[in-house]
Design a protein around this motif. Structure first.
Motif, PDB file in Angstrom:
ATOM      1  N   SER A 124     -10.721  -5.751 -13.210  1.00  0.00           N
ATOM      2  CA  SER A 124     -11.124  -5.564 -11.713  1.00  0.00           C
ATOM      3  C   SER A 124     -10.378  -5.720 -10.791  1.00  0.00           C
ATOM      4  O   SER A 124     -10.177  -4.962  -9.634  1.00  0.00           O
ATOM      5  N   VAL A 125      -9.228  -6.636 -10.725  1.00  0.00           N
ATOM      6  CA  VAL A 125      -8.159  -6.838  -9.860  1.00  0.00           C
ATOM      7  C   VAL A 125      -7.413  -5.482  -9.662  1.00  0.00           C
ATOM      8  O   VAL A 125      -7.163  -5.017  -8.664  1.00  0.00           O
ATOM      9  N   SER A 126      -7.058  -4.905 -10.732  1.00  0.00           N
ATOM     10  CA  SER A 126      -6.370  -3.652 -10.752  1.00  0.00           C
ATOM     11  C   SER A 126      -7.202  -2.593  -9.969  1.00  0.00           C
ATOM     12  O   SER A 126      -6.590  -1.914  -8.943  1.00  0.00           O
ATOM     13  N   LEU A 127      -8.368  -2.556 -10.191  1.00  0.00           N
ATOM     14  CA  LEU A 127      -9.207  -1.551  -9.518  1.00  0.00           C
ATOM     15  C   LEU A 127      -9.245  -2.023  -7.966  1.00  0.00           C
ATOM     16  O   LEU A 127      -9.126  -0.897  -7.318  1.00  0.00           O
ATOM     17  N   LEU A 128      -9.435  -3.209  -7.732  1.00  0.00           N
ATOM     18  CA  LEU A 128      -9.431  -3.508  -6.310  1.00  0.00           C
ATOM     19  C   LEU A 128      -8.146  -3.335  -5.586  1.00  0.00           C
ATOM     20  O   LEU A 128      -8.121  -2.619  -4.528  1.00  0.00           O
ATOM     21  N   VAL A 129      -6.869  -3.587  -6.290  1.00  0.00           N
ATOM     22  CA  VAL A 129      -5.551  -3.448  -5.545  1.00  0.00           C
ATOM     23  C   VAL A 129      -5.519  -1.801  -5.462  1.00  0.00           C
ATOM     24  O   VAL A 129      -4.847  -1.617  -4.719  1.00  0.00           O
ATOM     25  N   ARG A 130      -5.936  -0.941  -6.314  1.00  0.00           N
ATOM     26  CA  ARG A 130      -5.738   0.374  -6.183  1.00  0.00           C
ATOM     27  C   ARG A 130      -6.533   1.034  -4.983  1.00  0.00           C
ATOM     28  O   ARG A 130      -5.915   1.568  -4.141  1.00  0.00           O
ATOM     29  N   ILE A 131      -7.745   0.594  -4.841  1.00  0.00           N
ATOM     30  CA  ILE A 131      -8.679   1.164  -4.007  1.00  0.00           C
ATOM     31  C   ILE A 131      -7.980   0.466  -2.496  1.00  0.00           C
ATOM     32  O   ILE A 131      -7.848   1.308  -1.667  1.00  0.00           O
ATOM     33  N   GLY A 132      -7.531  -0.707  -2.480  1.00  0.00           N
ATOM     34  CA  GLY A 132      -7.035  -1.253  -1.346  1.00  0.00           C
ATOM     35  C   GLY A 132      -5.718  -0.583  -0.788  1.00  0.00           C
ATOM     36  O   GLY A 132      -5.467  -0.433   0.091  1.00  0.00           O
ATOM     37  N   THR A 133      -4.966  -0.556  -1.657  1.00  0.00           N
ATOM     38  CA  THR A 133      -3.817   0.128  -1.333  1.00  0.00           C
ATOM     39  C   THR A 133      -3.781   1.422  -1.131  1.00  0.00           C
ATOM     40  O   THR A 133      -3.026   1.748   0.134  1.00  0.00           O
ATOM     41  N   ALA A 134      -4.511   2.197  -1.768  1.00  0.00           N
ATOM     42  CA  ALA A 134      -4.754   3.783  -1.190  1.00  0.00           C
ATOM     43  C   ALA A 134      -5.231   3.702   0.054  1.00  0.00           C
ATOM     44  O   ALA A 134      -4.730   4.514   1.029  1.00  0.00           O
ATOM     45  N   ARG A 135      -6.196   2.722   0.643  1.00  0.00           N
ATOM     46  CA  ARG A 135      -6.668   2.663   2.051  1.00  0.00           C
ATOM     47  C   ARG A 135      -5.658   2.340   2.980  1.00  0.00           C
ATOM     48  O   ARG A 135      -5.368   2.766   3.962  1.00  0.00           O
ATOM     49  N   ASP A 136      -4.888   1.185   2.609  1.00  0.00           N
ATOM     50  CA  ASP A 136      -4.015   0.532   3.454  1.00  0.00           C
ATOM     51  C   ASP A 136      -2.537   1.167   3.499  1.00  0.00           C
ATOM     52  O   ASP A 136      -1.908   0.717   4.742  1.00  0.00           O
ATOM     53  N   PHE A 137      -2.224   1.761   2.751  1.00  0.00           N
ATOM     54  CA  PHE A 137      -0.757   2.172   2.458  1.00  0.00           C
ATOM     55  C   PHE A 137      -0.185   2.873   3.636  1.00  0.00           C
ATOM     56  O   PHE A 137       0.942   2.538   4.052  1.00  0.00           O
ATOM     57  N   GLU A 138      -0.883   3.906   4.052  1.00  0.00           N
ATOM     58  CA  GLU A 138      -0.397   4.741   5.221  1.00  0.00           C
ATOM     59  C   GLU A 138      -0.113   3.845   6.433  1.00  0.00           C
ATOM     60  O   GLU A 138       0.912   4.046   7.111  1.00  0.00           O
TER      61      GLU A 138
END
Ligand code: ADP
Length: 477
Positions: free
Chosen positions: A22-36
């Motif tokens: 669940s941490v990895s899923l949340l990190v992936r979603i969050g990273t994709a959204r905030d990375f740019e």
């Protein structure tokens, strides 16, 4: 899979796997959204700092002559390209070198920062993204147009930036994945170790408990467990000890009881046998006195057997009570009337005290008659000539009916007082045996009172007298 250790370890690992997933899923979603936006913010800060350094350079020199080498120093990485224009829009610096001298019009920058010295704008710094290859990256459309030498590898700012941020993002995510995987493996190892540790902590005392229970079951009733903690396991151990203790006490009581019964049966039987043998041998005359003595012993035996039966029924909760409502004062007066002739004979005065209306109780009159009879018998037995017996009837503060039998007899020592309600307990064995006491009287009193939902207690002072009190629930008349 049956052992607690395996179950706990599997549970721990499941928790870790679910947590990591669940941490990895949340990190992936969050990273994709905030990375740019993160990259943009980082780029803006970087550019502002570089513009500051260039402003200082301009302030020192008064022009942009040495800007080109400094631009190269300010480059952040191989995928960036910095372009510097002076106040008029002419390019005076380019880390790629190809746009020098051109107009900045139409440049396709990822980001830009103005350079000001003393309040006036002296230039602008542009951040372009760069993919190696021959050619420059001047904006599409208007302005300078495609510069000479622009090759197929060259890319413009916006497109490159998207590709770049996408590749940076995937690189970043890959490194996040690696970190998560490492964390997962480490956590799984820790989970297995913790599972084993915790389960050992739990299973060891449980195994000891199982072994000790087995020993107790096989008759080793003095087996006890060491209580090493205050938690639930510690409490289980101390409860086990309490249970084993009570089993041991009961077993000892049972053994004593059998011995006491045997002893109490043997004496009258021996007397009967002796008398009969004497008669047969012609040593004792078979007259009325001899037969009376045999009858007395038979009566003693009959009473003992009846007492034991009452006791066992009461203790098993199988005593049938035929209850009826009774005025407790009248009930006490009748019981005292019965013993008055014997009391008079012994020189003991009897009295009944109580005010009308007296409390009414729902009792089995035969059983309660036995209770009061036992208490009065004892009072008569242990009170010397000239003494008195007082039966009082009243109410307790809590509204219970209370009946007490007080005498001015020999009293009971504090040591004996703690045991008089125990089976076969006699304060003075030789004396009570002679007077017919079996040591069961008060035990039966207690059991019968308990069967009536009441309680009984005794107070006494040696050589001053004793008081036995019974409390029973009062009912509406
Ligand atoms: P017993 O049948 O021997 O009287 P009980 O159970 O009635 O047995 O009484 C137990 C012991 O309590 C007696 O042996 C006696 O020592 C003591 N006891 C009972 N009632 C009295 C009393 N009123 N005064 C002095 N001692 C008493």
């Amino acid at each position: 899979m049956n052992s607690l250790a395996t179950k706990l370890s599997v549970a721990f690992i499941l928790v870790v796997v679910l947590g990591v997933a669940s941490v990895s899923l949340l990190v992936r979603i969050g990273t994709a959204r905030d990375f740019e936006s993160y990259l943009e913010a980082r780029g803006g800060i970087y550019l502002a700092r570089a513009a500051d350094s260039l402003a200082q350079l301009y302030q020192q020199n008064g022009d942009w002559k040495n800007a080109q080498p400094m631009l190269s120093d300010l480059l952040r990485g191989p995928t960036d390209r910095l372009v510097l224009s002076d106040a008029s829009g002419r390019i005076v610096g380019d880390t790629d070198g190809q746009l020098l001298g051109r107009s900045v019009d139409g440049i396709d920058a990822v980001n830009q920062a103005p350079i000001t010295v003393g309040g006036s704008k002296v230039g602008t710094l542009y951040l372009l993204s760069f993919t190696p290859g021959p050619g420059a990256s001047v904006g599409r459309g208007q302005g300078a147009g495609p510069p000479p030498g622009r090759g197929p590898g060259a890319m413009t700012g916006a497109g490159t930036s998207q590709v770049l941020s996408a590749s940076l993002e995937s690189a970043y995510l890959a490194s996040v994945d690696r970190a998560i995987l490492t964390a997962a493996v480490l956590s799984a190892i820790i989970a297995i170790a913790a599972g084993l540790f915790v389960s050992r902590k739990i299973t060891r005392p449980l195994a000891r408990l199982a072994a000790a229970s087995q020993e107790v079951a096989s008759g080793k009733l003095d087996r006890r467990l060491e209580v090493t903690s205050n938690d639930e396991l510690g409490r289980v151990s101390s409860t086990f000890n309490t249970m084993a203790e009570s089993l041991q006490r009961n077993e000892e009581a049972r053994r004593h009881m059998v011995a006491d019964i045997a002893h109490d049966l043997r004496t009258p039987l021996a007397v009967i046998q002796g008398t009969v043998d004497g008669m047969l041998d012609g040593v004792i005359a078979p007259d009325r006195d001899s037969i009376e003595s045999i009858k007395e012993e038979v009566a003693l035996l009959t009473k003992l057997v009846a007492d034991l039966r009452t006791l066992s029924l009461a203790e098993a909760g199988q005593l049938k009570l035929d209850r009826s409502k009774v005025d407790l004062l009248t009930f006490a007066q009748r019981a005292v009337l019965k013993i008055e002739p014997i009391a008079r004979e012994k020189g003991i005065t009897c009295r009944v005290e109580g005010q009308s209306p007296a409390p009414v109780v729902a009792i089995d009159t035969a059983r309660m008659g036995q209770v009061l009879g036992n208490l009065l018998d004892n009072a008569l037995r242990y009170t010397p000539e000239g003494g008195s017996i007082t039966v009082s009837v009243g109410r307790s503060a809590a509204g219970m009916a209370v009946l007490s039998v007080a005498d001015t007899g020999i009293g009971i020592s504090p040591d004996d007082l703690a045991h008089i309600f125990d089976r076969f307990y006699r304060a003075d064995r030789s004396r009570t045996r002679k007077s017919g006491g079996s040591g069961l009287g008060l035990t039966i009193v207690k059991q019968l009172v308990l069967a009536h939902d009441g309680r009984v207690w005794a107070e006494s002072q040696p050589d001053a007298g004793s008081r036995f009190s019974i409390e029973l629930p009062a009912v509406d008349p």
